[in-house]
Scaffold this motif. Structure first.
Motif, PDB file in Angstrom:
ATOM      1  N   ILE A 191      -3.965  -1.328  -9.617  1.00 22.25           N
ATOM      2  CA  ILE A 191      -2.607  -1.571  -9.131  1.00 22.25           C
ATOM      3  C   ILE A 191      -2.131  -2.881  -9.745  1.00 22.25           C
ATOM      4  O   ILE A 191      -2.840  -3.884  -9.707  1.00 22.25           O
ATOM      5  CB  ILE A 191      -2.575  -1.615  -7.589  1.00 22.25           C
ATOM      6  CG1 ILE A 191      -2.931  -0.221  -7.059  1.00 22.25           C
ATOM      7  CG2 ILE A 191      -1.210  -2.062  -7.082  1.00 22.25           C
ATOM      8  CD1 ILE A 191      -3.123  -0.154  -5.572  1.00 22.25           C
ATOM      9  N   PRO A 195       2.393   4.771  -8.200  1.00 22.97           N
ATOM     10  CA  PRO A 195       1.196   4.097  -8.722  1.00 22.97           C
ATOM     11  C   PRO A 195       1.426   3.295 -10.009  1.00 22.97           C
ATOM     12  O   PRO A 195       0.633   2.416 -10.327  1.00 22.97           O
ATOM     13  CB  PRO A 195       0.203   5.235  -8.967  1.00 22.97           C
ATOM     14  CG  PRO A 195       0.910   6.494  -8.682  1.00 22.97           C
ATOM     15  CD  PRO A 195       2.246   6.200  -8.103  1.00 22.97           C
ATOM     16  N   ARG A 228      -8.420  -1.639  -8.426  1.00 19.57           N
ATOM     17  CA  ARG A 228      -8.018  -0.233  -8.264  1.00 19.57           C
ATOM     18  C   ARG A 228      -6.864   0.114  -9.194  1.00 19.57           C
ATOM     19  O   ARG A 228      -6.178   1.098  -9.000  1.00 19.57           O
ATOM     20  CB  ARG A 228      -7.655   0.026  -6.820  1.00 19.57           C
ATOM     21  CG  ARG A 228      -8.878  -0.289  -5.927  1.00 19.57           C
ATOM     22  CD  ARG A 228      -8.889   0.350  -4.651  1.00 19.57           C
ATOM     23  NE  ARG A 228      -8.668   1.785  -4.779  1.00 19.57           N
ATOM     24  CZ  ARG A 228      -8.804   2.616  -3.776  1.00 19.57           C
ATOM     25  NH1 ARG A 228      -9.186   2.156  -2.619  1.00 19.57           N
ATOM     26  NH2 ARG A 228      -8.556   3.889  -3.920  1.00 19.57           N
ATOM     27  N   SER A 259       1.108   3.842  -3.217  1.00 17.71           N
ATOM     28  CA  SER A 259       0.706   5.252  -3.125  1.00 17.71           C
ATOM     29  C   SER A 259       1.838   6.171  -3.583  1.00 17.71           C
ATOM     30  O   SER A 259       1.583   7.240  -4.134  1.00 17.71           O
ATOM     31  CB  SER A 259       0.252   5.604  -1.709  1.00 17.71           C
ATOM     32  OG  SER A 259       1.342   5.621  -0.822  1.00 17.71           O
ATOM     33  N   GLN A 260       3.088   5.741  -3.376  1.00 20.26           N
ATOM     34  CA  GLN A 260       4.236   6.537  -3.803  1.00 20.26           C
ATOM     35  C   GLN A 260       4.541   6.357  -5.283  1.00 20.26           C
ATOM     36  O   GLN A 260       5.019   7.283  -5.939  1.00 20.26           O
ATOM     37  CB  GLN A 260       5.480   6.144  -2.994  1.00 20.26           C
ATOM     38  CG  GLN A 260       5.392   6.483  -1.532  1.00 20.26           C
ATOM     39  CD  GLN A 260       6.504   5.840  -0.710  1.00 20.26           C
ATOM     40  OE1 GLN A 260       7.282   5.025  -1.195  1.00 20.26           O
ATOM     41  NE2 GLN A 260       6.558   6.194   0.557  1.00 20.26           N
ATOM     42  N   GLY A 305       0.814  -1.216   0.000  1.00 22.05           N
ATOM     43  CA  GLY A 305       0.000   0.000   0.000  1.00 22.05           C
ATOM     44  C   GLY A 305       0.843   1.260   0.000  1.00 22.05           C
ATOM     45  O   GLY A 305       0.572   2.209  -0.757  1.00 22.05           O
ATOM     46  N   GLN A 306       1.862   1.277   0.833  1.00 23.73           N
ATOM     47  CA  GLN A 306       2.729   2.449   0.919  1.00 23.73           C
ATOM     48  C   GLN A 306       3.459   2.696  -0.404  1.00 23.73           C
ATOM     49  O   GLN A 306       3.483   3.818  -0.912  1.00 23.73           O
ATOM     50  CB  GLN A 306       3.738   2.255   2.048  1.00 23.73           C
ATOM     51  CG  GLN A 306       4.603   3.467   2.310  1.00 23.73           C
ATOM     52  CD  GLN A 306       5.530   3.248   3.483  1.00 23.73           C
ATOM     53  OE1 GLN A 306       6.210   2.222   3.559  1.00 23.73           O
ATOM     54  NE2 GLN A 306       5.560   4.193   4.399  1.00 23.73           N
TER      55      GLN A 306
END
Length: 118
Positions: free
Chosen positions: A108, A83, A106, A80-81, A76-77
């Motif tokens: 990813i 994508p 989503r 978010s940094q 997740g981290q």
């Protein structure tokens, strides 16, 4: 070019073929359980050859799925940094599959494999 992250569940998989990754631009994160005190020499040597593209993450605490939650957090981290990055979870644990399905929804780029060779 987007980064490729390989997140290895060391409690669940003993990667024997890290040299496969040395020919490609991968960043390797090996998650080690709180009670795991030894890493095989072959793994340590292969990780060292990957240089700054490889690191160990020793989790804190114990409990059912503790290591899995750490992997999920890092995905997740990093997502978010970055994508556009690709994520490869190496684990035999099918408990990751619902999360992977959700993340794919989503947009990813993520998958789980049982072994690096896959």
């Amino acid at each position: 070019m987007p980064n490729n992250y390989v997140l290895i569940d060391f409690e669940n998989v003993l990667p024997k073929n890290l040299e496969l990754l040395s020919r490609h631009p991968f960043k390797v994160l090996v998650f080690v359980g709180a009670n795991q005190t030894k890493v095989p020499y072959d793994l340590a040597e292969a990780m060292q050859k990957l240089g700054e593209n490889a690191s160990y993450i020793k989790i804190s605490g114990n409990g059912k799925n503790a290591l899995d939650f750490h992997i999920a957090f890092y995905v997740g981290q990093l997502a978010s940094q970055e994508p556009e990055a690709y994520f490869h979870i190496i684990s035999k644990d099918t408990g990751f599959d619902p999360l992977i399905k959700h993340l794919k929804g989503r947009k990813i780029r993520i998958q789980r494999e049982k072994d690096l060779a896959e």
